[in-house]
Design a protein around this motif. Structure first.
Motif, PDB file in Angstrom:
ATOM      1  N   ALA A   1      52.828  23.124 164.666  1.00  0.00           N
ATOM      2  CA  ALA A   1      54.029  23.090 163.829  1.00  0.00           C
ATOM      3  C   ALA A   1      54.913  21.912 164.205  1.00  0.00           C
ATOM      4  N   CYS A   2      54.942  21.572 165.498  1.00  0.00           N
ATOM      5  CA  CYS A   2      55.718  20.422 165.957  1.00  0.00           C
ATOM      6  C   CYS A   2      55.199  19.138 165.331  1.00  0.00           C
ATOM      7  N   ASN A   3      53.884  18.989 165.322  1.00  0.00           N
ATOM      8  CA  ASN A   3      53.291  17.798 164.709  1.00  0.00           C
ATOM      9  C   ASN A   3      53.533  17.766 163.204  1.00  0.00           C
TER      10      ASN A   3
ATOM     11  N   GLN B   1      67.349  19.448 160.457  1.00  0.00           N
ATOM     12  CA  GLN B   1      67.936  20.667 159.908  1.00  0.00           C
ATOM     13  C   GLN B   1      67.623  20.824 158.426  1.00  0.00           C
ATOM     14  N   ALA B   2      67.409  19.703 157.740  1.00  0.00           N
ATOM     15  CA  ALA B   2      67.066  19.771 156.315  1.00  0.00           C
ATOM     16  C   ALA B   2      65.581  19.999 156.092  1.00  0.00           C
TER      17      ALA B   2
ATOM     18  N   LEU C   1      59.222  14.418 159.115  1.00  0.00           N
ATOM     19  CA  LEU C   1      60.379  13.601 159.466  1.00  0.00           C
ATOM     20  C   LEU C   1      60.105  12.118 159.281  1.00  0.00           C
ATOM     21  N   LEU C   2      58.865  11.724 159.508  1.00  0.00           N
ATOM     22  CA  LEU C   2      58.524  10.308 159.439  1.00  0.00           C
ATOM     23  C   LEU C   2      58.448   9.784 158.013  1.00  0.00           C
ATOM     24  N   ILE C   3      58.321  10.673 157.046  1.00  0.00           N
ATOM     25  CA  ILE C   3      58.242  10.240 155.649  1.00  0.00           C
ATOM     26  C   ILE C   3      59.570   9.594 155.248  1.00  0.00           C
ATOM     27  N   GLY C   4      59.521   8.352 154.900  1.00  0.00           N
ATOM     28  CA  GLY C   4      60.726   7.667 154.446  1.00  0.00           C
ATOM     29  C   GLY C   4      61.590   7.103 155.549  1.00  0.00           C
TER      30      GLY C   4
ATOM     31  N   LEU D   1      68.726  11.883 163.045  1.00  0.00           N
ATOM     32  CA  LEU D   1      67.497  12.663 163.195  1.00  0.00           C
ATOM     33  C   LEU D   1      67.788  14.157 163.125  1.00  0.00           C
ATOM     34  N   ILE D   2      68.878  14.600 163.763  1.00  0.00           N
ATOM     35  CA  ILE D   2      69.241  16.023 163.737  1.00  0.00           C
ATOM     36  C   ILE D   2      69.498  16.482 162.308  1.00  0.00           C
TER      37      ILE D   2
END
Length: 360
Positions: free
Chosen positions: A330-332, A253-254, A338-341, A248-249
């Motif tokens: 921005a968090c959402n 970062q990406a 992040l959830l994509i894929g 996840l980290i």
């Protein structure tokens, strides 16, 4: 031979230094510097347990159990023998070691360590770094939330003046304490600054160093996501370096730079409260050690809110947004990216259930 020991403190680029020294060990050796390899770790913390008391560092390296402490002492002596073997293989001019735990050793244990170091070289040089209180706390908080769900207390902020005074009493031949701020480093890089000012390496060698950037910062918004993620998978536990959190980290970062998210900042009320609590200590460092932190308010004078005072006194905070500035929209947005894929198994929370409990 000269012995140079990097001693921390924590949260001042230690891992970056250690991993860079390890990656460039051959280059250092070609220039008369031995950075010994004793285990899979890039640092030498396991060496210090040959000279510590049993009660020191009970939570580190499985030292809560008597049998483990004794095994650690035996292993430490074996590692010291390995260091001596590596040193004697070539005519090195410098033995370079690193462990941020040295700053936390008891004075008598530090003295025993120094006595041992003198069997390697006639000149012992300790090098340490110190970081402003607010910056130190945010970094420590962030590192904890990368692999756990605990919002650490404000008691984790070190009292730097007392640490400096203790270090200045050590029987070393040379003590260098520098402030940990990018603007204070040559080349804007702690590793190259160390190579130049401490190791006296030639310019060409310095520029050729392959620098490793470790424990890089993530945004406050990412910290909030990591806190929930780790609470879902391992509530109440901190599993440093676990594969799920690392995955996840890496993705964070990406992703977060594209959203314009930046390094976390303490709420001004909390920063002021922390600085007010430690102003005498940090002012002593300025007056007696010449360490001046650019982000520290030495004048103060602003009243401290009742809530900030209560948080400082209780030293127990569970809500991240009472400490750092979080843009929940921005968090959402970061969460959705992040959830994509990713599968629910990896992220731990589905898109809908995760966003449903988000503020705003």
């Amino acid at each position: 031979m000269r012995v140079v020991f990097h001693i921390g403190t924590h949260k001042t680029g230690s891992t970056t230094l250690q991993e860079t020294f390890t990656r460039n060990a051959d280059v250092l050796a070609e220039n008369g510097i031995c950075y010994p390899s004793i285990s899979s770790y890039p640092q030498h913390t396991q060496l210090i347990f040959a000279d510590t008391d049993d009660e020191e560092f009970p939570g580190s390296f499985a030292r809560r159990v008597p049998e483990k402490r004794e095994a650690g002492k035996v292993q430490a002596e074996e590692f010291w023998n390995a260091v001596r073997e590596q040193v004697t293989k070539s005519k090195y001019e410098v033995l370079l070691l690193s462990s941020e735990f040295v700053f936390g050793m008891r004075p008598r244990s530090q003295e025993r360590l120094i006595e041992r170091l003198r069997t390697f070289g006639e000149h012992v040089h300790f090098v340490g770094y110190m970081r402003s209180p607010a910056s130190h706390y945010v970094s420590a908080l962030q590192q904890t939330l990368k692999y756990g769900d605990e919002v650490i207390g404000l008691d984790k902020i070190p009292v730097l003046g007392s640490k400096y005074r203790a270090a200045s009493r050590l029987p070393v031949d040379q003590l260098t304490i520098k402030k940990f701020e990018r603007s204070a480093f040559l080349y804007d890089c702690i590793c190259k600054d160390f190579a130049k000012t401490i190791l006296n390496l030639p310019e060409g060698v310095i520029q050729s160093l392959d620098v490793v950037n470790s424990n890089e910062s993530v945004s406050a918004e990412a910290m909030a996501i990591l806190k929930d993620f780790n609470h879902y998978h391992s509530p109440g536990l901190r599993r440093a370096g676990n594969a799920l959190s690392l995955a996840l980290i890496d993705r964070i970062q990406a992703t977060e730079t594209a959203l314009g998210l930046t390094k976390p900042k303490l709420l001004e009320s909390m920063k002021h409260a922390i600085e007010n609590e430690l102003r005498d200590d940090i002012s002593w460092l300025k007056d007696h050690a010449g360490l001046v932190f650019e982000d520290f308010d030495y004048d103060g004078g602003k009243p401290i809110s009742y809530e900030s005072r209560r948080l400082i006194e209780n030293r127990a905070i569970t809500a991240l947004d009472r400490l750092v500035q979080i843009d929940w929209a921005a968090c959402n947005a970061l969460c959705r990216r992040l959830l994509i894929g990713l599968t629910d198994e990896l992220i731990g929370l589905s898109h809908e259930s995760y966003l449903a409990h988000r503020p705003g």
